[in-house]
Design a protein around this motif. Structure first.
Motif, PDB file in Angstrom:
ATOM      1  N   THR A   1      -2.061  -1.502  -8.791  1.00 23.15           N
ATOM      2  CA  THR A   1      -1.873  -0.214  -9.444  1.00 23.15           C
ATOM      3  C   THR A   1      -2.651  -0.165 -10.745  1.00 23.15           C
ATOM      4  O   THR A   1      -2.947  -1.201 -11.355  1.00 23.15           O
TER       5      THR A   1
ATOM      6  N   MET B   1       5.116   6.346  -7.298  1.00 27.34           N
ATOM      7  CA  MET B   1       4.421   5.444  -8.202  1.00 27.34           C
ATOM      8  C   MET B   1       3.021   5.197  -7.652  1.00 27.34           C
ATOM      9  O   MET B   1       2.875   4.754  -6.507  1.00 27.34           O
ATOM     10  N   GLN B   2       2.022   5.475  -8.468  1.00 23.47           N
ATOM     11  CA  GLN B   2       0.641   5.336  -8.029  1.00 23.47           C
ATOM     12  C   GLN B   2       0.322   3.862  -7.756  1.00 23.47           C
ATOM     13  O   GLN B   2       0.542   2.993  -8.601  1.00 23.47           O
ATOM     14  N   GLY B   3      -0.216   3.585  -6.559  1.00 21.55           N
ATOM     15  CA  GLY B   3      -0.613   2.226  -6.226  1.00 21.55           C
ATOM     16  C   GLY B   3      -0.101   1.824  -4.852  1.00 21.55           C
ATOM     17  O   GLY B   3       0.598   2.575  -4.171  1.00 21.55           O
ATOM     18  N   GLN B   4      -0.472   0.619  -4.445  1.00 16.62           N
ATOM     19  CA  GLN B   4      -0.052   0.140  -3.138  1.00 16.62           C
ATOM     20  C   GLN B   4       0.541  -1.267  -3.217  1.00 16.62           C
ATOM     21  O   GLN B   4       0.153  -2.073  -4.056  1.00 16.62           O
ATOM     22  N   ILE B   5       1.481  -1.508  -2.316  1.00 16.30           N
ATOM     23  CA  ILE B   5       2.107  -2.818  -2.164  1.00 16.30           C
ATOM     24  C   ILE B   5       1.412  -3.549  -1.025  1.00 16.30           C
ATOM     25  O   ILE B   5       1.222  -2.992   0.058  1.00 16.30           O
TER      26      ILE B   5
ATOM     27  N   PHE C   1       1.673  -5.720  -6.324  1.00 14.52           N
ATOM     28  CA  PHE C   1       1.555  -4.283  -6.559  1.00 14.52           C
ATOM     29  C   PHE C   1       0.199  -4.020  -7.174  1.00 14.52           C
ATOM     30  O   PHE C   1      -0.060  -4.404  -8.316  1.00 14.52           O
TER      31      PHE C   1
ATOM     32  N   SER D   1       6.001   3.290  -3.956  1.00 10.96           N
ATOM     33  CA  SER D   1       4.539   3.277  -4.057  1.00 10.96           C
ATOM     34  C   SER D   1       3.909   4.279  -3.086  1.00 10.96           C
ATOM     35  O   SER D   1       4.591   4.909  -2.265  1.00 10.96           O
ATOM     36  N   ASP D   2       2.588   4.388  -3.160  1.00 11.36           N
ATOM     37  CA  ASP D   2       1.865   5.263  -2.236  1.00 11.36           C
ATOM     38  C   ASP D   2       1.776   4.661  -0.839  1.00 11.36           C
ATOM     39  O   ASP D   2       1.855   5.368   0.165  1.00 11.36           O
TER      40      ASP D   2
END
Length: 432
Positions: free
Chosen positions: A383, A346-350, A381, A329-330
């Motif tokens: 996203t 992978m676009q998005g945040q955890i 996640f 992720s980002d």
């Protein structure tokens, strides 16, 4: 070694619930029996990664999963038959409470005619242990061979428990432990992180009191070896790189066996040691683990990061599960609220959270059939990515985990049990 029928002394160790001390007692019993000159093999019921690592240290052998749904009846039987041909004693640690889940630990015990030992926490009770034991035996029913009373305060306390058991044997007792196996948000702490683990295991074995006569009277359980289909060599000539360290530790031993049976050569590397993906790799497996606990080290691992980005850009097949997906992720925000830049593939945040996000058995439909596994995570996640598919929850057929696909990269919170469908597994590691 190929066997047709085999037998060994086998018990399934269960309880009324999680937290009763099943893993501690199983580890103590295994080490105790080994010190008595017995050879021991341990299995774990259901999907689990950390308990088997602890139990492997206690027994000195890898711990495989048994599960009537995820692993399957025939494959479970085959592993038990093979183990029974090699050792004197097989211990099977149950999951949750004896009757919890579908299939439950009780279902597994009945399927193979295995007697049950119930671990009951006696720290806040005495005679009531007998009532619990009677209920566990009769509810199913199951063949309840006896009880091991855990966290007993004294010899007198153990005698009170024994007197209340009626016709159920008190197989043993374990005193309250001054040094217990530590836990964190996904279960026990990884064995390599436990200071003086060997000392703790030895102390537990010494503290475990066993009724040797009751143990000796346990019958042997016989298993026949079923005919299983041969695994096609769909990955012959392929080399799969597997991340393996404290951040990426959640790997079923059966998954590695399945990849080898498919014909793949396996090479291992450590992102935490800033090791690049091995140059000979044709595909990459990023399993789950605890990347959130090692975020600072992963952020500083430039060689590993560069090799990951280069592998993805070159179209290398990448299979990322749970923790493996988290690092793609980002951004990753840990449980202390600190944010760490990740690989940005992978676009998005955890975002880690205090409460459990998902747990349970799930399956993924593929062109090769159903690939089974499970999910267990404390993060979400966030996203805008659109999943190409979703798993299905085993217990209610509802929508499960999202499956994300970007070229030859497949990522999800879903942990696949590869042996449930070797053909589907092979496709994960081949270019599309």
């Amino acid at each position: 070694m190929v066997v047709k029928t085999s037998s060994a002394k086998v018990v399934l160790i269960s309880a009324i619930a999680s937290g009763q001390g099943k893993t501690t007692t199983t580890a103590a019993l295994a080490r105790k029996l080994i010190k008595m000159g017995q050879s021991v093999r341990i299995f774990k019921t259901g999907p689990d990664f950390i308990d088997p690592m602890i139990l492997a240290r206690a027994s000195g052998a890898p711990v495989q999963s048994l599960d009537l749904w995820m692993v399957g009846l025939a494959a479970s039987q085959a592993m038990l038959a093979q183990a029974a041909a090699e050792v004197d004693v097989i211990l099977i640690e149950g999951v949750m409470g004896l009757y919890d889940g579908n299939p439950s630990s009780a279902d597994l015990a009945r399927a193979f005619g295995v007697p049950v030992l119930a671990v009951l926490d006696a720290s806040a009770m005495a005679q009531t242990v007998g009532a619990l034991a009677l209920g566990l035996r009769d509810f199913g029913p199951v063949n309840l061979a006896g009880v091991i009373a855990n966290r007993v305060a004294s010899e007198g306390h153990a005698k009170m428990v024994a007197a209340a058991m009626r016709d159920i044997a008190l197989f043993g007792s374990l005193r309250r432990q001054e040094r217990a196996l530590p836990e964190r948000h996904l279960g026990l702490v990884l064995p390599q992180e436990v200071v003086q683990l060997e000392t703790i295991l030895e102390q537990l074995a010494d503290q475990l009191e066993i009724d040797k006569q009751a143990w000796d009277q346990l019958p042997l359980t016989e298993f026949s070896l079923p005919d299983l289909p041969e695994t096609p060599h769909l990955l012959q000539g392929k080399t799969i790189a597997i991340a393996q360290d404290a951040a990426f530790a959640f790997i079923y031993p059966a998954n590695l066996d399945c990849l080898r049976q498919l014909g793949a050569e396996l090479v291992f590397f450590s992102p935490l040691a800033d090791q690049s993906i091995p140059l000979q790799a044709d595909a990459l497996y990023l399993p789950g683990g605890y990347p959130e606990l090692h975020a600072a080290t992963l952020v500083a691992a430039r060689h590993w990061q560069n090799s990951m980005r280069a592998a993805h850009a070159a179209g290398m097949p990448i299979v990322a599960e749970c923790g493996g997906m988290m690092v793609l992720s980002d951004l990753l925000t840990d449980q202390q609220g600190q944010s760490w830049p990740m690989l940005g593939l992978m676009q998005g945040q955890i975002v880690m959270q205090q409460q459990l996000a998902a747990l349970g058995a799930q399956a993924l439909a593929t062109e090769q059939g159903e690939l089974r596994g499970h999910t267990f995570h404390y993060s979400r996640f966030e996203t805008d990515l659109v999943p190409v598919a979703n798993t299905v929850k085993h217990w209610n057929s509802e929508v499960g985990e999202a499956i994300y696909l970007d070229g030859n990269l497949q990522a999800s919170y879903f942990h696949a049990y590869f042996s449930s469908n070797p053909a589907a597994t092979a496709q994960l590691f081949l270019k599309r």
